[in-house]
Design a protein around this motif. Structure first.
Motif, mmCIF file in Angstrom:
data_model
loop_
_atom_site.group_PDB
_atom_site.id
_atom_site.type_symbol
_atom_site.label_atom_id
_atom_site.label_comp_id
_atom_site.label_asym_id
_atom_site.label_seq_id
_atom_site.Cartn_x
_atom_site.Cartn_y
_atom_site.Cartn_z
ATOM 1 N N ARG A 9 47.012 24.185 32.122
ATOM 2 C CA ARG A 9 48.116 24.805 31.369
ATOM 3 C C ARG A 9 47.631 25.733 30.255
ATOM 4 N N ASP A 10 46.447 25.532 29.783
ATOM 5 C CA ASP A 10 45.916 26.303 28.667
ATOM 6 C C ASP A 10 45.330 27.610 29.204
ATOM 7 N N VAL A 11 46.206 28.582 29.471
ATOM 8 C CA VAL A 11 45.770 29.840 30.068
ATOM 9 C C VAL A 11 45.594 30.897 28.980
ATOM 10 N N HIS A 12 44.484 31.623 29.072
ATOM 11 C CA HIS A 12 44.158 32.660 28.090
ATOM 12 C C HIS A 12 44.135 33.999 28.802
ATOM 13 N N THR A 13 44.894 34.949 28.295
ATOM 14 C CA THR A 13 45.067 36.237 28.954
ATOM 15 C C THR A 13 44.425 37.366 28.170
ATOM 16 N N CYS A 14 44.298 38.495 28.855
ATOM 17 C CA CYS A 14 43.881 39.729 28.202
ATOM 18 C C CYS A 14 44.812 40.837 28.693
ATOM 19 N N THR A 15 44.672 42.025 28.139
ATOM 20 C CA THR A 15 45.504 43.152 28.555
ATOM 21 C C THR A 15 44.639 44.191 29.252
ATOM 22 N N ILE A 16 45.292 45.152 29.899
ATOM 23 C CA ILE A 16 44.552 46.207 30.594
ATOM 24 C C ILE A 16 43.746 47.055 29.621
ATOM 25 N N HIS A 17 44.135 47.072 28.358
ATOM 26 C CA HIS A 17 43.459 47.892 27.343
ATOM 27 C C HIS A 17 42.277 47.194 26.694
ATOM 28 N N ASP A 18 42.145 45.883 26.900
ATOM 29 C CA ASP A 18 41.020 45.154 26.329
ATOM 30 C C ASP A 18 39.719 45.589 27.000
ATOM 31 N N PRO A 36 43.835 36.023 33.446
ATOM 32 C CA PRO A 36 44.957 36.835 33.902
ATOM 33 C C PRO A 36 45.122 38.032 32.969
ATOM 34 N N VAL A 37 45.538 39.152 33.537
ATOM 35 C CA VAL A 37 45.746 40.372 32.759
ATOM 36 C C VAL A 37 47.254 40.601 32.684
ATOM 37 N N VAL A 38 47.752 40.821 31.467
ATOM 38 C CA VAL A 38 49.190 40.966 31.254
ATOM 39 C C VAL A 38 49.520 42.324 30.649
ATOM 40 N N ASP A 39 50.803 42.725 30.824
ATOM 41 C CA ASP A 39 51.277 43.959 30.208
ATOM 42 C C ASP A 39 51.823 43.649 28.814
ATOM 43 N N ALA A 40 52.454 44.635 28.191
ATOM 44 C CA ALA A 40 52.964 44.476 26.826
ATOM 45 C C ALA A 40 54.045 43.407 26.721
ATOM 46 N N HIS A 41 54.685 43.048 27.837
ATOM 47 C CA HIS A 41 55.741 42.038 27.851
ATOM 48 C C HIS A 41 55.225 40.668 28.282
ATOM 49 N N GLY A 42 53.912 40.561 28.484
ATOM 50 C CA GLY A 42 53.327 39.291 28.889
ATOM 51 C C GLY A 42 53.398 39.020 30.377
ATOM 52 N N LYS A 43 53.819 40.002 31.158
ATOM 53 C CA LYS A 43 53.951 39.835 32.610
ATOM 54 C C LYS A 43 52.595 40.050 33.294
ATOM 55 N N GLU A 70 41.179 47.293 32.828
ATOM 56 C CA GLU A 70 41.939 47.998 33.860
ATOM 57 C C GLU A 70 41.038 48.590 34.950
ATOM 58 N N ARG A 71 39.812 48.984 34.590
ATOM 59 C CA ARG A 71 38.911 49.629 35.547
ATOM 60 C C ARG A 71 38.343 48.681 36.594
ATOM 61 N N VAL A 72 38.305 47.376 36.303
ATOM 62 C CA VAL A 72 37.645 46.458 37.236
ATOM 63 C C VAL A 72 38.529 45.311 37.723
ATOM 64 N N MET A 73 39.697 45.140 37.139
ATOM 65 C CA MET A 73 40.555 44.012 37.516
ATOM 66 C C MET A 73 41.119 44.191 38.922
ATOM 67 N N SER A 74 41.524 43.101 39.525
ATOM 68 C CA SER A 74 42.302 43.150 40.762
ATOM 69 C C SER A 74 43.747 43.346 40.339
ATOM 70 N N ALA A 75 44.351 44.437 40.800
ATOM 71 C CA ALA A 75 45.702 44.775 40.356
ATOM 72 C C ALA A 75 46.790 44.095 41.183
ATOM 73 N N ARG A 76 46.460 43.646 42.355
ATOM 74 C CA ARG A 76 47.424 42.918 43.181
ATOM 75 C C ARG A 76 46.960 41.468 43.228
ATOM 76 N N VAL A 77 47.796 40.590 42.695
ATOM 77 C CA VAL A 77 47.384 39.215 42.476
ATOM 78 C C VAL A 77 48.272 38.250 43.254
ATOM 79 N N ILE A 78 47.639 37.238 43.816
ATOM 80 C CA ILE A 78 48.370 36.131 44.412
ATOM 81 C C ILE A 78 48.750 35.197 43.283
ATOM 82 N N SER A 79 50.000 34.807 43.223
ATOM 83 C CA SER A 79 50.423 33.844 42.212
ATOM 84 C C SER A 79 51.386 32.861 42.853
ATOM 85 N N CYS A 80 51.644 31.786 42.144
ATOM 86 C CA CYS A 80 52.606 30.803 42.628
ATOM 87 C C CYS A 80 53.394 30.287 41.436
#
Length: 191
Positions: A9-18, A36-43, A70-80
């Motif tokens: 449950r303790d998930v730590h995210t970054c943004t595409i600009h990090d 996980p990489v999130v946008d400005a709305h946390g999505k 943003e340059r190296v992340m996988s932009a299409r993600v499997i989630s559940c």
């Protein structure tokens, strides 16, 4: 068993600009292999792994502070979702040959991560043997992808089928990034 029963449950995210340095710091500080990489709305908009970071460091030859996530992340993600059955998560891992799946809420915001390590750490009771079979099948599917990737890389470098190198040069060009598909509401029929 539900995904929520086993997910971290303790998930730590970054943004595409990090920077990748920031993403690596998250992984180091929280002992995890992806963020996980999130946008400005946390999505959820992507995922970056420790392997993505190390390959970028190797192939791009610049400090990690100079490379954006943003340059190296996988932009299409499997989630559940947290209410999905564990069997659904196993099927997604096998189908998409991955061993970690972000868990998202109804708005697409990360609320956890489910990894094969989480599943292994919770073997118990009468179903332990059944769970072991499920995990072995998932690992086998992931291994097949790695074998295909290694074979393709060897072929592109001129290696012979028996593994003897035809060339001692290392390609400076990174392999193409495999895209992952987002499946926040997996199909019930995954057979």
């Amino acid at each position: 068993m539900k995904v929520a029963d086993l997910m971290t449950r303790d998930v730590h995210t970054c943004t595409i600009h990090d920077s990748l340095n920031g993403a690596a710091r998250i992984m180091w500080d929280h002992d995890c292999g992806c963020a996980p990489v999130v946008d400005a709305h946390g999505k959820l908009v992507g995922i970056v792994t420790d392997r993505d970071i190390s390959m970028a460091a190797y192939t791009q030859g610049v400090p990690l502070d100079a490379i954006r996530v943003e340059r190296v992340m996988s932009a299409r993600v499997i989630s559940c979702g947290r209410g999905d059955e564990l069997e659904t998560a196993h099927q997604l891992m096998r189908t998409h040959e991955i061993h970690r799946i972000p868990v998202v809420d109804t708005r697409g915001r990360p609320i956890g991560i489910l990894s094969l390590s989480d599943v292994i750490n919770h073997w118990h009771g009468d179903r332990a043997a059944e769970q072991a079979v499920e995990i072995a099948a998932t690992f086998s599917a992931i291994r097949r992808r790695r074998e295909r990737t290694a074979a393709a890389h060897a072929a592109s470098n001129g290696d012979t089928p028996n593994g003897d190198a035809g060339s001692s040069q290392v390609s400076a060009k990174p392999p193409s990034k495999r895209k992952r598909t987002r499946a926040s509401k997996p199909s019930a029929d995954l057979s």
